[in-house]
Design a protein around this motif. Structure first.
Motif, PDB file in Angstrom:
ATOM      1  N   ALA A  48      26.147 -13.610  28.964  1.00 40.03           N
ATOM      2  CA  ALA A  48      26.376 -13.629  27.516  1.00 40.03           C
ATOM      3  C   ALA A  48      27.173 -12.401  27.083  1.00 40.03           C
ATOM      4  N   GLY A  49      26.851 -11.243  27.673  1.00 36.65           N
ATOM      5  CA  GLY A  49      27.567 -10.014  27.339  1.00 36.65           C
ATOM      6  C   GLY A  49      29.035 -10.084  27.711  1.00 36.65           C
ATOM      7  N   ILE A  52      30.787 -11.957  25.035  1.00 37.23           N
ATOM      8  CA  ILE A  52      30.968 -11.119  23.841  1.00 37.23           C
ATOM      9  C   ILE A  52      32.111 -10.123  24.060  1.00 37.23           C
ATOM     10  N   ILE A  55      35.382 -11.778  23.519  1.00 34.66           N
ATOM     11  CA  ILE A  55      35.687 -11.961  22.096  1.00 34.66           C
ATOM     12  C   ILE A  55      36.190 -10.654  21.488  1.00 34.66           C
ATOM     13  N   VAL A  56      35.470  -9.558  21.768  1.00 30.06           N
ATOM     14  CA  VAL A  56      35.873  -8.243  21.243  1.00 30.06           C
ATOM     15  C   VAL A  56      37.249  -7.858  21.785  1.00 30.06           C
ATOM     16  N   THR A 189      20.551  -9.244  25.767  1.00 31.75           N
ATOM     17  CA  THR A 189      21.841  -9.675  25.229  1.00 31.75           C
ATOM     18  C   THR A 189      22.227  -8.829  24.016  1.00 31.75           C
ATOM     19  N   SER A 193      25.569  -6.578  23.705  1.00 35.22           N
ATOM     20  CA  SER A 193      26.523  -6.762  22.608  1.00 35.22           C
ATOM     21  C   SER A 193      27.004  -5.439  22.030  1.00 35.22           C
ATOM     22  N   ALA A 196      30.618  -4.052  21.477  1.00 35.90           N
ATOM     23  CA  ALA A 196      31.437  -4.201  20.268  1.00 35.90           C
ATOM     24  C   ALA A 196      31.840  -2.868  19.652  1.00 35.90           C
ATOM     25  N   PHE A 339      23.413  -9.703  16.713  1.00 42.00           N
ATOM     26  CA  PHE A 339      24.207 -10.926  16.822  1.00 42.00           C
ATOM     27  C   PHE A 339      25.126 -11.069  15.616  1.00 42.00           C
ATOM     28  N   ASN A 342      27.709  -7.701  15.954  1.00 43.63           N
ATOM     29  CA  ASN A 342      28.419  -7.503  17.220  1.00 43.63           C
ATOM     30  C   ASN A 342      29.039  -8.777  17.786  1.00 43.63           C
ATOM     31  N   VAL A 343      28.602  -9.925  17.281  1.00 41.90           N
ATOM     32  CA  VAL A 343      29.128 -11.194  17.791  1.00 41.90           C
ATOM     33  C   VAL A 343      29.857 -11.966  16.688  1.00 41.90           C
ATOM     34  N   LEU A 347      33.923 -12.527  16.208  1.00 40.65           N
ATOM     35  CA  LEU A 347      34.290 -13.945  16.308  1.00 40.65           C
ATOM     36  C   LEU A 347      34.990 -14.400  15.028  1.00 40.65           C
TER      37      LEU A 347
END
Length: 367
Positions: A48-49, A52, A55-56, A189, A193, A196, A339, A342-343, A347
């Motif tokens: 999951a990290g 992320i 995305i970053v 997770t 994150s 970020a 979430f 940082n997500v 996003l």
């Protein structure tokens, strides 16, 4: 003075952005849900990290390392940028305060038992403010030296525990349901994150186009060391003991010995951990100051470092007086907050950039 930092230096910053508090907080939380299957939870959270981090990294590549809030303002409006900046500033102030409190709690419980908490907070804050005033390049250089010390401490740790490791403590494997493993992986997770922070380190990256690689390198190193710490603790004490002790990683370090002539090395490892947590708090304080700078569009943030540090210290002293409340927040509340900022924020920035590009193409076609 803030100079540019290289790819390897940035990856090492990501390591100390996550690892110091993760090794203290996560083992007991993961083991509560997954017990001997805890390594599987680390693998799930690492995957999951990595997503992320991708995305970053996409945001940073799209902005070519421009200040994050300035870039958001260009893609949307200054009002949206300012509101987002205020929300993220509050998030980083809160996060820095919890890091400081975790630092203070550990020192208070294990080293300076009779020292007042206020004295510890002031001392840590003054040193961290000095670090931030030297700039991110100086922090990155010191951080790289601290990371390289793992080449000494990791072999010493494993060699000292060799006779106490019992692989049967890891059995039976795959004994927990997917739901339990998912619950065990949520908090790790949240820690992953923290990659970020690169959104606000982007202006200081020498090669912003390598942001994804920076994030992936840092997270894989973190996952390796987390796996080493957790698996060794499980093999020495078993899953039941880890659920009952506040700091299982340091309990494991406490029995490290080499033959009959070198023992009680826990103070050495604790000293090294203190170096790492200083750097983590310094990085987050720097990111908080950078977020403030971009939100209020000030040319220099140096006059505001002390004021922001004071806000963090006050929140640390008065919002997290109870260790139990902080532990509950880490276990249940941190994932939601992390979430969101940082997500979902990066996003949303990716989606905003794509919408902007789609509009530009339509205008070009119309003309």
């Amino acid at each position: 003075m803030n100079g540019k930092i290289g790819t390897t230096q940035a990856a090492m910053l990501i390591v100390n952005t996550i690892l110091p508090t993760a090794t203290v907080v996560l083992p007991i939380i993961i083991s509560t849900y997954a017990e001997q299957d805890a390594p599987l939870a680390i693998i799930m959270s690492t995957l999951a990290g990595l997503l992320i981090a991708a995305i970053v990294g996409t945001v940073i590549r799209s902005s070519n390392g421009a200040p994050f809030l300035d870039w958001v303002g260009e893609k949307s409006s200054p009002v949206v940028s300012t509101i987002l900046g205020l929300l993220m500033l509050q998030f980083y102030l809160d996060t820095s305060a919890t890091i400081l409190r975790e630092f203070v709690n550990f020192i208070k419980d294990n080293v300076l038992i009779n020292t007042p908490v206020t004295v510890l907070v002031i001392l840590i804050l003054c040193i961290s403010i000095y670090m931030v005033r030297q700039g991110i390049e100086a922090i990155a250089r010191v951080n790289s030296l601290v990371i390289l010390l793992y080449l000494f401490f990791a072999p010493l740790y494993l060699f000292g525990l060799y006779h106490d490791l019992n692989v049967h403590q890891l059995l039976p494997m795959f004994d927990h349901t997917l739901a339990e493993l998912t619950l065990a992986s949520l908090t790790p997770t949240a820690w992953m994150s923290e990659v970020a922070v690169m959104l606000f380190l982007a202006p200081y990256l020498r090669y912003p186009q390598r942001a994804r690689i920076i994030g992936w390198m840092g997270l894989l190193f973190v996952a390796t060391l987390m796996m080493l710490s957790l698996v060794s603790a499980l093999m020495v004490f078993g899953s039941q003991f880890i659920k009952l002790t506040a700091y299982p990683g340091f309990s494991t370090v406490g029995i490290v010995r080499i033959g009959r002539f070198v023992e009680k090395l826990d103070i050495l490892f604790i000293s090294y951990w203190v170096l790492s947590i200083y750097l983590k708090f310094g990085i987050f304080l720097f990111v908080t100051v950078e977020c403030f700078k971009q939100t209020f569009r000030v040319s220099s943030s140096r006059p505001f470092i002390g004021a922001l540090g004071l806000v963090i210290a006050l929140e640390c002293l008065f919002s997290w007086q109870s260790s139990a409340e902080l532990n509950d927040y880490n276990k249940e509340g941190r994932f939601v907050v992390f979430f969101l900022f940082n997500v979902l924020v990066p996003l949303g920035a990716v989606l905003l950039n794509r919408v902007q590009k789609a509009r530009s193409r339509r205008k070009e076609l119309e003309t």
